[in-house]
Design an enzyme around this catalytic site. Structure first.
Site, PDB file in Angstrom:
ATOM      1  CE  LYS A 177       2.583   5.544   3.418  1.00  0.00           C
ATOM      2  NZ  LYS A 177       1.363   5.761   4.482  1.00  0.00           N
ATOM      3  N   GLY A 230       1.879  -4.896   1.585  1.00  0.00           N
ATOM      4  CA  GLY A 230       0.617  -4.395   1.434  1.00  0.00           C
ATOM      5  C   GLY A 230      -0.138  -5.207   0.322  1.00  0.00           C
ATOM      6  CD  GLU A 233      -5.172  -1.501  -7.059  1.00  0.00           C
ATOM      7  OE1 GLU A 233      -5.655  -2.121  -6.162  1.00  0.00           O
ATOM      8  OE2 GLU A 233      -5.280  -0.438  -7.845  1.00  0.00           O
ATOM      9  N   GLY A 235       1.748  -2.902  -4.610  1.00  0.00           N
ATOM     10  CA  GLY A 235       3.119  -3.366  -4.939  1.00  0.00           C
ATOM     11  C   GLY A 235       3.799  -3.322  -6.276  1.00  0.00           C
ATOM     12  CD  GLU A 252       4.172 -10.177   3.728  1.00  0.00           C
ATOM     13  OE1 GLU A 252       3.045 -10.441   2.804  1.00  0.00           O
ATOM     14  OE2 GLU A 252       3.884  -9.714   4.666  1.00  0.00           O
ATOM     15  CB  CYS A 286      -0.221 -11.130   4.323  1.00  0.00           C
ATOM     16  SG  CYS A 286       0.913 -11.408   5.535  1.00  0.00           S
ATOM     17  CD  GLU A 386      -4.663 -10.264   0.388  1.00  0.00           C
ATOM     18  OE1 GLU A 386      -4.400  -9.249  -0.117  1.00  0.00           O
ATOM     19  OE2 GLU A 386      -4.086 -10.782   1.374  1.00  0.00           O
TER      20      GLU A 386
HETATM   21  P1  NDP Z   1      -2.174  -0.783   0.430  1.00  0.00           P
HETATM   22  O1  NDP Z   1      -1.397  -1.671  -0.351  1.00  0.00           O
HETATM   23  O2  NDP Z   1      -3.264   0.469  -0.264  1.00  0.00           O
HETATM   24  O3  NDP Z   1      -1.361  -0.091   1.226  1.00  0.00           O
HETATM   25  C1  NDP Z   1      -0.232  -0.498   2.097  1.00  0.00           C
HETATM   26  C2  NDP Z   1       0.560   0.808   2.503  1.00  0.00           C
HETATM   27  O4  NDP Z   1       1.018   1.412   1.196  1.00  0.00           O
HETATM   28  C3  NDP Z   1       0.012   2.073   3.022  1.00  0.00           C
HETATM   29  O5  NDP Z   1       1.033   2.376   4.085  1.00  0.00           O
HETATM   30  C4  NDP Z   1      -0.423   2.877   1.925  1.00  0.00           C
HETATM   31  O6  NDP Z   1      -0.439   4.184   2.572  1.00  0.00           O
HETATM   32  C5  NDP Z   1       0.804   2.740   1.120  1.00  0.00           C
HETATM   33  N1  NDP Z   1       0.410   3.176  -0.091  1.00  0.00           N
HETATM   34  C6  NDP Z   1      -0.588   3.001  -0.752  1.00  0.00           C
HETATM   35  N2  NDP Z   1      -0.713   3.720  -2.021  1.00  0.00           N
HETATM   36  C7  NDP Z   1       0.570   4.143  -2.376  1.00  0.00           C
HETATM   37  C8  NDP Z   1       1.508   4.544  -3.209  1.00  0.00           C
HETATM   38  N3  NDP Z   1       1.043   4.747  -4.574  1.00  0.00           N
HETATM   39  N4  NDP Z   1       2.873   4.583  -3.131  1.00  0.00           N
HETATM   40  C9  NDP Z   1       3.636   4.376  -1.968  1.00  0.00           C
HETATM   41  N5  NDP Z   1       2.963   3.732  -0.858  1.00  0.00           N
HETATM   42  C10 NDP Z   1       1.430   3.466  -0.935  1.00  0.00           C
HETATM   43  O7  NDP Z   1      -3.210  -1.638   1.290  1.00  0.00           O
HETATM   44  P2  NDP Z   1      -4.556  -1.048   1.889  1.00  0.00           P
HETATM   45  O8  NDP Z   1      -4.100  -0.606   3.061  1.00  0.00           O
HETATM   46  O9  NDP Z   1      -5.364  -0.169   1.174  1.00  0.00           O
HETATM   47  O10 NDP Z   1      -5.310  -2.350   1.718  1.00  0.00           O
HETATM   48  C11 NDP Z   1      -5.794  -2.767   0.383  1.00  0.00           C
HETATM   49  C12 NDP Z   1      -6.023  -4.173   0.331  1.00  0.00           C
HETATM   50  O11 NDP Z   1      -4.563  -4.557   0.488  1.00  0.00           O
HETATM   51  C13 NDP Z   1      -6.535  -4.875   1.526  1.00  0.00           C
HETATM   52  O12 NDP Z   1      -7.763  -4.906   1.485  1.00  0.00           O
HETATM   53  C14 NDP Z   1      -5.787  -6.198   1.536  1.00  0.00           C
HETATM   54  O13 NDP Z   1      -6.551  -7.172   0.489  1.00  0.00           O
HETATM   55  C15 NDP Z   1      -4.600  -6.006   0.868  1.00  0.00           C
HETATM   56  N6  NDP Z   1      -3.482  -5.873   2.300  1.00  0.00           N
HETATM   57  C16 NDP Z   1      -2.718  -6.663   2.196  1.00  0.00           C
HETATM   58  C17 NDP Z   1      -1.734  -6.954   3.087  1.00  0.00           C
HETATM   59  C18 NDP Z   1      -0.533  -7.770   3.193  1.00  0.00           C
HETATM   60  O14 NDP Z   1      -0.040  -7.843   4.360  1.00  0.00           O
HETATM   61  N7  NDP Z   1      -0.386  -8.520   2.380  1.00  0.00           N
HETATM   62  C19 NDP Z   1      -1.767  -5.809   4.170  1.00  0.00           C
HETATM   63  C20 NDP Z   1      -2.590  -4.834   4.059  1.00  0.00           C
HETATM   64  C21 NDP Z   1      -3.438  -4.834   2.943  1.00  0.00           C
HETATM   65  P3  NDP Z   1      -1.914   4.655   2.963  1.00  0.00           P
HETATM   66  O15 NDP Z   1      -2.338   4.043   4.067  1.00  0.00           O
HETATM   67  O16 NDP Z   1      -1.800   6.100   3.364  1.00  0.00           O
HETATM   68  O17 NDP Z   1      -2.728   4.450   1.867  1.00  0.00           O
END
Ligand code: NDP
Length: 517
Positions: A177, A230, A233, A235, A252, A286, A386
Site C-alpha cells: 500500500k 513512515g 506515530e 508506526g 522504519e 528519514c 522531526e
Molecule cells: P505516515 O506515517 O502518516 O504515512 C506513511 C504510510 O502509512 C502511508 O502509506 C500512509 O497512508 C500509511 N498510513 C497512515 N495511517 C495509517 C494507519 N492508521 N494504518 C495503516 N497505514 C497508515 O506519514 P505521512 O506521510 O503522513 O507523513 C507524516 C510525517 O511522518 C512526516 O511529516 C514525517 O515527519 C514522517 N515521515 C517519516 C518518514 C520516514 O521515512 N521516516 C517517511 C514519511 C513521513 P496515506 O498516505 O494514505 O496516509
C-alpha cells in the site's frame, strides 16, 4: 484528460471494487495530473485471498532460491528499460528533482532487486547441517507467508523496492500500500513485476487511504507480516493493529539525525556534506541530518559558509535539471514546515537564512520552501522533533564527549555523520552514537548489501542485506533423533516407563542435546 492508474491485483490492473478514484497532484505546480483507483476493504480482502492462495498453494514459495532470483533479475532489467519513464513519473508525482530521480531512485531499485536476488540464489547452497551426538540437527529458513508493505511518500519507488524485493526474494507474497500522495511509481513497479513473469498473487499494489486500506491490511488475519516505513506515530498504531494476530513487524520510522563536524575536518568538504545531509530532497528524508553539531573552535567559520552555500542553492521545479532541491510533497507538508519555523522563532532560535517561501516563476502554485538554517540548542523543539523539511539547526559543542552526549539526546536513532580528518577519532565518535547507521565523511549512502534501520523510536528490525532478508523468514530447527531407531526407547525421556538400557550418549554434564525446560 489525465491518466488513471489502477490497482495491481493478482490477475493484473483493476479498478477499485467501489470504482472510486482519488487525485494525484504535481507538487511543482499544485495541479492534479493523474487519477488513482482507491482501494477499500473489498479490494484488500480480494488481494489477501489471492496472496494467501499464491503462498499456500502456488509455485513461488516452493521454488528454488535461484529460480526466484532469476525472476527478480528479469524485473530489475525491466526497471532499467523503463528508467526514463519511472524517473519522470517520480519527479511529477513526488517532486523529486529529475536529477535525483534518474541518478538515485531508479538505480537504487535495480540494485536492491539485484542484491536480494544474489542472497536468494546463494540460499540453495547454504543449508547448515550440524551433527550433534545421537542426533542430526539442521536449520531451515521458511518464508513467513503474506506480507503487507506500507510505504511513505518521500521515496516512493525506492521504498516499494526495499519492501517488495526481500519479501518475494525470501519466498513470500506481498501486498504493497503506497502513500496516497505518491502512489504512481509503486503501481508501475507492480506492473513490471507482473510483466517479469512473477506468478499471480505474488506482488499486488493497493493505493488507498492509510486509515482505511492500510488499517484493513495491517489487521487482516490473512496477513503474516507488516513492513512499514513512515512516521513514528503511525508506526505505533501499526504495532497495535498487528498485535491482534501477533504479526511480525519491521518498522522504519522517524529520525533527527546528527551531523557532527569535528575541528580537524576538511571544513570545505564538511560544509558541503552537512548541506547534502539536510537539503537532499528538501529535507524529506528519514535520515536527514537536521541537527549539525559543530565544534566551537570552528563554529563561526562553518556557520558562515553553511549560510552562504545554502543561499546559493537553487530551489525550483522538479523537472528542471538545474534545480538543486524541488518542492515539498504537498500543501500539508509546507504547512508543517512553516509551523516549525514559527516554533523556532518563538523558542528563541536565531534564523540565519531561509525561513520563507521563494517565488518560482511559472510555478506559483508549487510547494517550495527555502533552505533554512537556524542556530539554537539541542533542547529546542526544532532540534528534537522531526520537521521533515529543509530546516537545519546548528548547535555548538566543546569536545567529542559533549558532541556524542548531545547527539544521543533524542528519542530517535536512525542515522548520523561524523566529519573529521582523523579516522580513529571519528570512529570513536561514530561508535558512541546510538543510531543504526553512521557515515564518516559521507551522508545518505545506502548500500543494499548492508543493514539499515533505527535504534530507539526510529524503528524495529532492519532492511537490506542478509539481516534484512531474514526479517522475512521464520527459522526452523529440525532435530532428528538417531538413537531411538537403532536402540529403542530414548534414554532422556523422563517418564515412568522402565528403561531398557543405559544411555549410550554423552551424560548431562557433557555437551549434547538435552530435554527442553
Ligand atoms: P505516515 O506515517 O502518516 O504515512 C506513511 C504510510 O502509512 C502511508 O502509506 C500512509 O497512508 C500509511 N498510513 C497512515 N495511517 C495509517 C494507519 N492508521 N494504518 C495503516 N497505514 C497508515 O506519514 P505521512 O506521510 O503522513 O507523513 C507524516 C510525517 O511522518 C512526516 O511529516 C514525517 O515527519 C514522517 N515521515 C517519516 C518518514 C520516514 O521515512 N521516516 C517517511 C514519511 C513521513 P496515506 O498516505 O494514505 O496516509
Amino acid at each position: 484528460m489525465s491518466e488513471t492508474y489502477r490497482l495491481i491485483l493478482a490477475d493484473g490492473p483493476a479498478d477499485a471494487a467501489s470504482s472510486e478514484t482519488f487525485d494525484s497532484i504535481d507538487p511543482s505546480t499544485g495541479e492534479v495530473f493523474a487519477q488513482v483507483a482507491k482501494a477499500g476493504r473489498e479490494d484488500v480482502d480480494r488481494a489477501v485471498d489471492a496472496a494467501r492462495a499464491a503462498f499456500d498453494e502456488g509455485p513461488w514459495p516452493r521454488m528454488k532460491g535461484r529460480e526466484r532470483a532469476a525472476a527478480m533479475l528479469k524485473a530489475a532489467d525491466l526497471v532499467k528499460q523503463n528508467a526514463a519513464h519511472l524517473a519522470e513519473l517520480e519527479a511529477r508525482d513526488a517532486g523529486h528533482t529529475i536529477r535525483m530521480a534518474k541518478n538515485a531512485d531508479v538505480g537504487m531499485v535495480i540494485s536492491t532487486f539485484r542484491a536480494v536476488a544474489e542472497i536468494a540464489a546463494r540460499e540453495d547452497d547454504e543449508e547448515a547441517l550440524p551433527r550433534g551426538p545421537g542426533s542430526y540437527n539442521y536449520l531451515r529458513r521458511d518464508p513467513l507467508g503474506v506480507c503487507a508493505a506500507i510505504t511513505p511518500w518521500n521515496f516512493p519507488i525506492q521504498m516499494a523496492a526495499w519492501k517488495i524485493a526481500p519479501a518475494i526474494g525470501a519466498g513470500n507474497t506481498v501486498i504493497l500500500k503506497p502513500a496516497s500522495y505518491t502512489p504512481l511509481t509503486s503501481i508501475e513497479l507492480g506492473r513490471l513485476c507482473l510483466e517479469a513473469g512473477l506468478p499471480e498473487g505474488v506482488v499486488q499494489v493497493l493505493p488507498g487511504p492509510g486509515a482505511a486500506a492500510g488499517e484493513t491490511l495491517v489487521s487482516h488475519p490473512g496477513v503474516d507480516k507488516v513492513a512499514f516505513t513512515g512516521s513514528t506515530e503511525v508506526g505505533r498504531r501499526i504495532m497495535q493493529l498487528a498485535s491482534g494476530t501477533i504479526k511480525k513487524c519491521t518498522l522504519e520510522l522517524g529520525g533527527k539525525s546528527p551531523s557532527i563536524v569535528l575541528d580537524d575536518a576538511d571544513l570545505d568538504y564538511a560544509v558541503d556534506g552537512v548541506l547534502w545531509g539536510i537539503f537532499f530532497h528538501s529535507g524529506q528524508v528519514c535520515t536527514a541530518g537536521s541537527r549539525a553539531f559543530v565544534q566551537r573552535s570552528v563554529y563561526e567559520d562553518v556557520v558562515a559558509e553553511l549560510v552562504k552555500r545554502a543561499e546559493e542553492m537553487q530551489v525550483g521545479p522538479a523537472m528542471d535539471p538545474a534545480s538543486d532541491t524541488g518542492p515539498v510533497v504537498a500543501q500539508s507538508q509546507l504547512d508543517t514546515v512553516e509551523r516549525y519555523v514559527e516554533i523556532g522563532h518563538q523558542e528563541g532560535a536565531k534564523l540565519l537564512t531561509g525561513g520563507e517561501r521563494p517565488s518560482v516563476a511559472g510555478h506559483e502554485g508549487g510547494y517550495f520552501y527555502r533552505p533554512t538554517v537556524f542556530s539554537g540548542d539541542n533542547s529546542m523543539v526544532i532540534a528534537q522533533e522531526e520537521v521533515f523539511g529543509p530546516v537545519l539547526v546548528v548547535i555548538p559543542f566543546e569536545d567529542d564527549a559533549e558532541a556524542v552526549a548531545q547527539a544521543n539526546d533524542s528519542i530517535y536513532g536512525l542515522g548520523g555523520a561524523v566529519w573529521s580528518g582523523n579516522t580513529p577519532r571519528a570512529v570513536k565518535v561514530a561508535e558512541g552514537l546510538r543510531t543504526g547507521t553512521v557515515w564518516i565523511n559521507d551522508y545518505h549512502m545506502i548500500n543494499p548489501r548492508y543493514p539499515f534501520g533505527g535504534y530507539k523510536q526510529s524503528g524495529l528490525g532492519r532492511e537490506h542485506g542478509r539481516v534484512g532478508f531474514d526479517e522475512y523468514r521464520e527459522i526452523k530447527h529440525i532435530h532428528v533423533d538417531l538413537n531411538g531407531q537403532v536402540r529403542g526407547r530414548h534414554p532422556w525421556w523422563d517418564i515412568s516407563v522402565p528403561k531398557r538400557r543405559e544411555p549410550d550418549v554423552p551424560g548431562p554434564e557433557t555437551a549434547g542435546p538435552k530435554p527442553a525446560g
